[in-house]
Design a protein around this motif. Structure first.
Motif, PDB file in Angstrom:
ATOM      1  N   ASN B 266     -17.318 -22.388  19.859  1.00 43.14           N
ATOM      2  CA  ASN B 266     -18.213 -23.105  19.039  1.00 43.14           C
ATOM      3  C   ASN B 266     -18.933 -22.633  17.736  1.00 43.14           C
ATOM      4  OD1 ASN B 266     -20.123 -21.546  20.413  1.00 43.14           O
ATOM      5  ND2 ASN B 266     -21.395 -23.320  21.200  1.00 43.14           N
ATOM      6  N   ILE B 267     -18.327 -21.692  17.537  1.00 40.23           N
ATOM      7  CA  ILE B 267     -18.750 -21.008  16.079  1.00 40.23           C
ATOM      8  C   ILE B 267     -17.885 -21.269  14.909  1.00 40.23           C
ATOM      9  CG2 ILE B 267     -19.456 -18.809  15.023  1.00 40.23           C
ATOM     10  CD1 ILE B 267     -20.320 -17.823  17.523  1.00 40.23           C
ATOM     11  N   VAL B 268     -18.167 -21.699  14.038  1.00 42.93           N
ATOM     12  CA  VAL B 268     -17.227 -21.810  12.743  1.00 42.93           C
ATOM     13  C   VAL B 268     -17.821 -20.933  11.447  1.00 42.93           C
ATOM     14  CG1 VAL B 268     -16.104 -24.044  13.141  1.00 42.93           C
ATOM     15  CG2 VAL B 268     -18.278 -23.735  11.990  1.00 42.93           C
ATOM     16  N   ALA B 269     -16.955 -20.377  10.723  1.00 49.85           N
ATOM     17  CA  ALA B 269     -17.423 -19.300   9.830  1.00 49.85           C
ATOM     18  C   ALA B 269     -16.337 -19.332   8.622  1.00 49.85           C
ATOM     19  CB  ALA B 269     -17.438 -17.967  10.317  1.00 49.85           C
ATOM     20  N   ALA B 270     -17.017 -19.422   7.496  1.00 50.88           N
ATOM     21  CA  ALA B 270     -16.186 -19.243   6.358  1.00 50.88           C
ATOM     22  C   ALA B 270     -16.201 -18.247   5.554  1.00 50.88           C
ATOM     23  CB  ALA B 270     -16.476 -20.490   5.352  1.00 50.88           C
ATOM     24  N   VAL B 271     -14.725 -17.586   5.392  1.00 56.94           N
ATOM     25  CA  VAL B 271     -14.921 -16.124   4.610  1.00 56.94           C
ATOM     26  C   VAL B 271     -13.730 -16.232   3.478  1.00 56.94           C
ATOM     27  CG1 VAL B 271     -15.347 -14.778   6.750  1.00 56.94           C
ATOM     28  CG2 VAL B 271     -12.916 -14.993   6.305  1.00 56.94           C
ATOM     29  N   SER B 272     -13.749 -15.265   2.611  1.00 54.64           N
ATOM     30  CA  SER B 272     -12.887 -15.200   1.631  1.00 54.64           C
ATOM     31  C   SER B 272     -11.468 -15.141   2.426  1.00 54.64           C
ATOM     32  CB  SER B 272     -12.871 -14.072   0.494  1.00 54.64           C
ATOM     33  OG  SER B 272     -11.995 -13.689  -0.125  1.00 54.64           O
ATOM     34  N   ASN B 273     -10.391 -15.584   1.875  1.00 54.90           N
ATOM     35  CA  ASN B 273      -9.128 -15.391   2.408  1.00 54.90           C
ATOM     36  C   ASN B 273      -8.317 -14.154   2.114  1.00 54.90           C
ATOM     37  OD1 ASN B 273      -6.980 -16.738   3.887  1.00 54.90           O
ATOM     38  ND2 ASN B 273      -5.744 -17.003   2.146  1.00 54.90           N
ATOM     39  N   LEU B 274      -9.070 -13.373   1.134  1.00 52.52           N
ATOM     40  CA  LEU B 274      -8.489 -12.274   0.717  1.00 52.52           C
ATOM     41  C   LEU B 274      -9.033 -10.954   1.360  1.00 52.52           C
ATOM     42  CD1 LEU B 274      -9.270 -12.882  -3.306  1.00 52.52           C
ATOM     43  CD2 LEU B 274      -6.916 -12.730  -1.829  1.00 52.52           C
ATOM     44  N   CYS B 275      -8.054 -10.286   2.051  1.00 56.83           N
ATOM     45  CA  CYS B 275      -8.488  -9.143   2.834  1.00 56.83           C
ATOM     46  C   CYS B 275      -8.982  -8.038   2.242  1.00 56.83           C
ATOM     47  CB  CYS B 275      -7.297  -8.593   3.832  1.00 56.83           C
ATOM     48  SG  CYS B 275      -7.559  -7.125   4.653  1.00 56.83           S
ATOM     49  N   ALA B 276      -9.913  -7.278   2.559  1.00 53.05           N
ATOM     50  CA  ALA B 276     -10.585  -6.232   1.663  1.00 53.05           C
ATOM     51  C   ALA B 276      -9.471  -4.906   1.524  1.00 53.05           C
ATOM     52  CB  ALA B 276     -11.830  -5.822   2.248  1.00 53.05           C
ATOM     53  N   HIS B 277      -8.507  -5.124   2.385  1.00 54.61           N
ATOM     54  CA  HIS B 277      -7.769  -3.925   2.449  1.00 54.61           C
ATOM     55  C   HIS B 277      -6.623  -4.005   1.222  1.00 54.61           C
ATOM     56  CE1 HIS B 277      -3.692  -2.058   4.073  1.00 54.61           C
ATOM     57  NE2 HIS B 277      -4.431  -1.263   3.674  1.00 54.61           N
ATOM     58  N   GLN B 278      -5.729  -5.234   1.283  1.00 59.01           N
ATOM     59  CA  GLN B 278      -4.659  -5.289   0.511  1.00 59.01           C
ATOM     60  C   GLN B 278      -4.670  -6.807  -0.204  1.00 59.01           C
ATOM     61  OE1 GLN B 278      -0.142  -4.910   0.910  1.00 59.01           O
ATOM     62  NE2 GLN B 278      -0.786  -2.873   1.309  1.00 59.01           N
ATOM     63  N   ASN B 279      -5.745  -7.550   0.086  1.00 55.11           N
ATOM     64  CA  ASN B 279      -5.708  -8.831  -0.362  1.00 55.11           C
ATOM     65  C   ASN B 279      -4.725  -9.591   0.367  1.00 55.11           C
ATOM     66  OD1 ASN B 279      -6.718  -8.556  -3.919  1.00 55.11           O
ATOM     67  ND2 ASN B 279      -8.052  -8.208  -1.927  1.00 55.11           N
ATOM     68  N   GLY B 280      -4.522  -9.200   1.634  1.00 51.79           N
ATOM     69  CA  GLY B 280      -3.621 -10.276   2.407  1.00 51.79           C
ATOM     70  C   GLY B 280      -4.270 -11.362   2.934  1.00 51.79           C
ATOM     71  N   PRO B 281      -3.507 -12.411   3.441  1.00 49.76           N
ATOM     72  CA  PRO B 281      -4.259 -13.892   3.701  1.00 49.76           C
ATOM     73  C   PRO B 281      -4.833 -13.649   5.050  1.00 49.76           C
ATOM     74  CG  PRO B 281      -1.990 -13.788   4.035  1.00 49.76           C
ATOM     75  CD  PRO B 281      -2.254 -12.391   3.646  1.00 49.76           C
ATOM     76  N   VAL B 282      -6.190 -13.470   5.307  1.00 54.34           N
ATOM     77  CA  VAL B 282      -6.693 -13.077   6.285  1.00 54.34           C
ATOM     78  C   VAL B 282      -6.704 -14.691   7.191  1.00 54.34           C
ATOM     79  CG1 VAL B 282      -8.279 -11.214   6.140  1.00 54.34           C
ATOM     80  CG2 VAL B 282      -9.088 -13.370   5.337  1.00 54.34           C
ATOM     81  N   GLY B 283      -6.768 -15.679   6.599  1.00 54.41           N
ATOM     82  CA  GLY B 283      -6.674 -16.908   7.001  1.00 54.41           C
ATOM     83  C   GLY B 283      -5.407 -17.313   7.983  1.00 54.41           C
ATOM     84  N   GLU B 284      -4.477 -16.485   7.861  1.00 57.25           N
ATOM     85  CA  GLU B 284      -3.308 -16.684   8.566  1.00 57.25           C
ATOM     86  C   GLU B 284      -3.352 -15.750   9.707  1.00 57.25           C
ATOM     87  OE1 GLU B 284      -0.057 -16.014   5.976  1.00 57.25           O
ATOM     88  OE2 GLU B 284      -1.088 -17.478   4.344  1.00 57.25           O
ATOM     89  N   GLY B 285      -4.532 -15.101   9.804  1.00 58.01           N
ATOM     90  CA  GLY B 285      -4.574 -14.437  11.060  1.00 58.01           C
ATOM     91  C   GLY B 285      -5.221 -15.020  12.109  1.00 58.01           C
ATOM     92  N   ARG B 286      -5.852 -14.114  13.224  1.00 58.99           N
ATOM     93  CA  ARG B 286      -6.612 -15.113  14.100  1.00 58.99           C
ATOM     94  C   ARG B 286      -7.911 -14.205  14.520  1.00 58.99           C
ATOM     95  NH1 ARG B 286      -2.984 -14.070  19.498  1.00 58.99           N
ATOM     96  NH2 ARG B 286      -1.738 -11.935  18.654  1.00 58.99           N
ATOM     97  N   VAL B 287      -8.665 -14.783  15.453  1.00 51.20           N
ATOM     98  CA  VAL B 287      -9.754 -14.153  15.948  1.00 51.20           C
ATOM     99  C   VAL B 287      -9.425 -13.381  17.328  1.00 51.20           C
ATOM    100  CG1 VAL B 287     -12.341 -14.540  16.940  1.00 51.20           C
ATOM    101  CG2 VAL B 287     -11.388 -15.907  14.877  1.00 51.20           C
TER     102      VAL B 287
END
Lengths: 51, 346
Positions: B266-287
């Protein structure tokens, strides 16, 4: 990838495909005939003409 | 991820990846030389060098095509993501195989006592108009090799951090130019001197397939990048319940960078979709265990504040969220990286 990279990528690949693709096609179409065919046409081989 | 410098962060997956890679390279080169030598045994030392040249050269082009196909394949279908994990090792291996190919060429010139003419060949400017058969195709091979050298030399995470991911990525896009040069190097070299039909067939098929994959992936990205108009700086995400648990919905304001809105219970959070490592698409990952996990290399960030768990120090920019008439909305202005901004759903 940032938006700017994606925009550059989007423009680059069609252009690269077109330029390199045209180069490949021309290289295939314009390549000299096989050695045997050239030898019958003028008396010397393709390799000799290149030298 | 690493809290300090390590030459290579070896793990079981990387060892397995590299072992398979080395095995395939050895199999291809060994097989190529064995079959070609059986069909037409080289007459002398120069003949053997020529055979090695062909084996390593064709192997390098195949490997470069594979390196360049992995990115768009992973963007088009997540099943290919495991190939992306260790792509830089494949890139460095490709450079080494191409370097060996160039080394055999130099060896051939030394054997023929013709090394002085190599530089002359590359600088016979009039020959550059002699298209296709007389064109100094080695120059194109040299351009491709130099592109690969830059990529291989800067492939380490040290350079990624030093140059910053956006600049690093911009430099590494130079490999597209190297690939074009390599394709033309074959077309104006091997394809002119050898009439075997497999050469143009494979060349056109590989270059065509890689180009098509990149165009398709770019088209998919363009549709995602179209973005939505924000109202008063807030962008509608949708119903919070529609975001699958442990996953994200990726939204983009018109003209802006993508934002990944994750739901973890029941927690939602918004982050930049750019991974700090290589600017990969973190939004395509999972928790995973309360951490957003990047699908490219497994970098982790806490859902509540976008900070990597200690001892790691990477941080993602976060965004404010609000519920309005049951709809989740995200503010399009990012907060400083690592700012807590998650929202508890009622």
């Amino acid at each position: 990838m940032k938006r700017a990279h994606r925009a550059a990528h989007r423009k680059l690949w069609p252009l690269l495909g077109l330029v390199v693709g045209a180069g490949l096609l021309l290289a295939l179409i314009l390549r000299p005939p096989p050695e045997g065919a050239a030898a019958t046409d003028g008396g010397f081989t393709v390799l000799e003409t290149l030298r | 991820m690493s809290a300090g410098f390590q030459a290579v962060q070896w793990n079981a997956a990387k060892i397995r990846y590299d072992a398979i890679l080395l095995g395939l390279v050895a199999l291809y080169i060994g097989g190529f030389i064995a079959v070609a030598a059986a069909l037409s045994p080289p007459a002398d030392v120069a003949g053997w060098i020529d055979l090695r040249l062909k084996a390593f050269g064709s192997c390098a082009f195949l490997m470069l095509s594979a390196v360049l196909a992995i990115g768009p394949l992973a963007r088009l279908n997540p099943r290919f993501l495991p190939l992306l994990y260790n792509r830089r090792h494949l890139g460095v291996a490709t450079f080494l195989v191409a370097l060996a190919h160039a080394g055999f060429m130099v060896e051939w010139y030394i054997l023929e006592s013709d090394i002085a003419n190599l530089a002359g060949e590359l600088t016979s400017w009039a020959d550059y108009l002699n298209f296709p058969a007389g064109f100094p195709f080695k120059t194109l091979g040299l351009i491709a090799l130099l592109c690969m050298l830059v990529m291989a030399a800067t492939s380490h995470d040290y350079w990624l951090a030093f140059l910053t991911p956006p600049l690093w990525k911009a430099i590494h896009m130079g490999i597209y130019l190297g690939y074009g040069a390599a394709a033309l190097h074959i077309a104006l070299g091997a394809m002119q001197s050898n009439r075997h039909p497999l050469i143009p067939i494979l060349l056109f098929a590989l270059f065509g397939a890689v180009t098509l994959l990149h165009i398709l992936a770019a088209r998919k990205a363009a549709a995602q990048d179209a973005g939505d108009a924000a109202q008063d700086g807030w962008l509608q995400v949708g119903a919070a319940g529609d975001i699958p648990d442990g996953r994200a919905r990726i939204v983009a304001p018109a003209g802006g960078e993508r934002i990944a809105v994750f739901r973890d219970g029941n927690i939602v959070a918004a982050v930049s979709n750019l991974c700090a490592h290589q600017n990969g698409p973190v939004g395509e990952g999972r928790v995973v265990d309360g951490c957003i996990t990047c699908p490219w290399h497994g970098y982790e960030y806490r859902v509540e504040d976008g900070c990597a768990p200690p001892p790691f120090t990477e941080k993602l920019a976060t965004y404010r969220l609000r519920l309005r008439d049951g709809w989740l909305e995200v503010q399009t202005t990012p907060l400083p990286p690592g700012t807590p901004a998650s929202l508890m759903l009622p």
